[in-house]
Design an enzyme around this catalytic site. Structure first.
Site, PDB file in Angstrom:
ATOM      1  N   LYS A 145       0.708  -1.135   0.128  1.00 57.89           N
ATOM      2  CA  LYS A 145       0.184   0.053   0.339  1.00 57.89           C
ATOM      3  C   LYS A 145       0.915   1.326   0.127  1.00 57.89           C
ATOM      4  O   LYS A 145       2.172   0.915  -0.076  1.00 57.89           O
ATOM      5  CB  LYS A 145      -0.879  -0.047   1.529  1.00 57.89           C
ATOM      6  CG  LYS A 145      -1.685  -1.279   0.878  1.00 57.89           C
ATOM      7  CD  LYS A 145      -2.936  -1.279  -0.202  1.00 57.89           C
ATOM      8  CE  LYS A 145      -3.808  -2.537  -0.244  1.00 57.89           C
ATOM      9  NZ  LYS A 145      -3.892  -3.108  -0.297  1.00 57.89           N
TER      10      LYS A 145
HETATM   11  C1  PLP Z   1      -5.341  -4.192   0.701  1.00 59.78           C
HETATM   12  C2  PLP Z   1      -7.225  -4.190   0.691  1.00 59.78           C
HETATM   13  C3  PLP Z   1      -7.583  -4.567   1.473  1.00 59.78           C
HETATM   14  C4  PLP Z   1      -6.881  -5.276   3.143  1.00 59.78           C
HETATM   15  O1  PLP Z   1      -5.833  -5.221   3.343  1.00 59.78           O
HETATM   16  P1  PLP Z   1      -4.765  -5.979   4.255  1.00 59.78           P
HETATM   17  O2  PLP Z   1      -4.316  -5.292   4.568  1.00 59.78           O
HETATM   18  O3  PLP Z   1      -3.879  -7.037   3.305  1.00 59.78           O
HETATM   19  O4  PLP Z   1      -5.960  -7.514   4.874  1.00 59.78           O
HETATM   20  C5  PLP Z   1      -9.470  -4.196   1.467  1.00 59.78           C
HETATM   21  N1  PLP Z   1      -9.127  -3.882   0.984  1.00 59.78           N
HETATM   22  C6  PLP Z   1      -8.882  -3.417  -0.189  1.00 59.78           C
HETATM   23  C7  PLP Z   1      -9.380  -2.068  -1.204  1.00 59.78           C
HETATM   24  C8  PLP Z   1      -7.132  -3.591  -0.735  1.00 59.78           C
HETATM   25  O5  PLP Z   1      -6.516  -2.899  -1.228  1.00 59.78           O
END
Ligand code: PLP
Length: 399
Positions: free
Chosen positions: A186
């Site tokens: 992210k």
């Molecule tokens: C990455 C992501 C998540 C989940 O995040 P994690 O930290 O990997 O559990 C949820 N929703 C969206 C749209 C994402 O891109």
């Protein structure tokens, strides 16, 4: 998008602060920690970043969505409306609570279509979850109106849109609750981590207790704390929070780089008559974590995606053929392949997925290419990449 690309001394320093006193847990051990409260500090930074009264850090973005829904009282048998185009985490987080994901069409914003949301509302609907996919957002005014009119909770999954805004407000801060992920890929990362943000004090207190076994966090003797209600463990560790604390301070720098790189590629692609771009609401500004564009049809999109891969244009996704982000390939959900028994209510609630088709979502996702905007590219690399993309698309469209 990924903040890990620029991992460096700032991140190492914050982690070392934690390693030096050895308190890897975010709660308690006041005497040992030498004044270091990384999770608390990160929560306070995020309050500023997301202009939100309350922030609760948790262990992941998926946990953030579950905790957000639980904190607002969503649970067994409740229906939560969500989009067909999102990460699998969206339905996982809903199903963990025994609630039922109701998948509805997206539009050319690549997020929830407000009309499709309205049409899916039943007496069981409790919440609408908009997923601000690939750095941009839905028509938040329209979605808020639908929710207000029907007395529904609006939850924003802004995991992929850190830094984007709508009407000058940070994405994630517009709904009743907002969710973020700081996983490894992210815009800012903790390694693993997530956050729930809200202006509602009750939801916040619920999230604070629920994510730590129901602990009330009163006083400084963990063993003496009471449990006003049941909870689970979705805590973030101090080590993870330390990485995030360094990264959040660099967010403006990351967003600047993203925007500059995005603009170069977008301007280059704009001259191709066959290319159109996703719709961004007039009052919105993307986070520029991705550049999304449409080609005339599925075949052109498939050929483009293949040619990109063959010619070294990496990090571009054709989600129509991808297992993670679009309903077409979510057979494990459609077939309810669960390790343990699923409640009769949820089974019945998911029956519609056996036969339901989503032609409107297909219309957009089949033609969409989504390109990650990286932070580590040099100016020359961005220009070379943009030129190569134009050449490839022109070539395919002329044939
Ligand atoms: C990455 C992501 C998540 C989940 O995040 P994690 O930290 O990997 O559990 C949820 N929703 C969206 C749209 C994402 O891109």
């Amino acid at each position: 998008m990924p903040g890990f690309e620029l991992f460096g001394d700032a991140e190492r320093k914050e982690v070392n602060d934690v390693l030096e006193n050895g308190v890897l847990m975010r709660y308690g051990f006041d005497g040992m920690r030498n004044g270091h409260w990384k999770a608390k500090e990160l929560e306070s930074e995020l309050q500023n970043t997301f202009q939100s009264n309350h922030v609760q850090l948790v262990s992941s973005g998926t946990a953030a969505v579950s905790v957000a829904l639980a904190s607002a009282g969503v649970g067994a048998g409740d229906e939560v409306i969500m989009p067909t185009f999102t990460f699998v985490a969206s339905f996982e987080a809903i199903m963990m609570l025994g609630a039922i994901p109701v998948l509805v069409d997206i539009d050319d914003t690549l997020t929830l279509n407000p009309k499709a949301v309205e049409a899916a509302i039943t007496s069981k609907t409790k919440a609408v979850m908009v997923v601000q996919m690939c750095g941009s957002m839905g028509d938040m005014n329209a979605l808020q109106n639908v929710c207000n009119k029907n007395n529904l909770l609006l939850v924003e999954d802004a995991c992929q849109a850190i830094g984007g805004t709508y009407n000058g407000k940070p994405l994630g801060s517009i709904g009743d609750l907002g969710c973020f992920s700081f996983d490894f890929v992210k815009t800012i990362t903790c390694g693993e981590g997530g956050a729930v943000i809200t202006n509602n004090k009750d939801y916040y207190i619920n999230a604070d207790h629920y994510s730590d076994h129901g602990h009330d966090h009163v006083g400084n003797d963990r063993g003496a704390e009471t449990h006003p209600f049941l909870g689970y463990n979705f805590r973030i560790s101090e080590l993870h929070a330390a990485v995030g604390l360094a990264q959040v301070k660099r967010l403006p720098e990351f967003l600047d780089i993203q925007k500059n790189n995005y603009i170069v590629i977008r301007e280059a692609l704009s001259v191709i008559p066959e290319v159109t771009f996703r719709t961004v609401p007039e009052v919105g500004e993307e986070s520029y974590a991705f550049l999304n564009f449409f080609l005339p049809d599925l075949e052109t999109a498939r050929k483009t995606s293949e040619a990109f891969k063959k010619n070294g244009v990496d990090a571009c996704f054709h989600y129509y053929d991808n297992n993670w982000h679009y309903i077409r390939k979510w057979n494990h959900l459609k077939d309810m392949k669960s390790l343990f028994p699923i409640s009769a209510e949820v089974k019945k609630g998911l029956e519609y997925l056996q036969t339901k088709e989503y032609p409107q979502s297909d219309h957009y996702i089949a033609r969409n290419i989504s390109c990650l905007i990286k932070l580590s590219w040099t100016k020359e690399e961005v220009i070379a990449r943009a030129n190569k993309m134009v050449e490839i698309i022109n070539d395919i469209c002329k044939k």
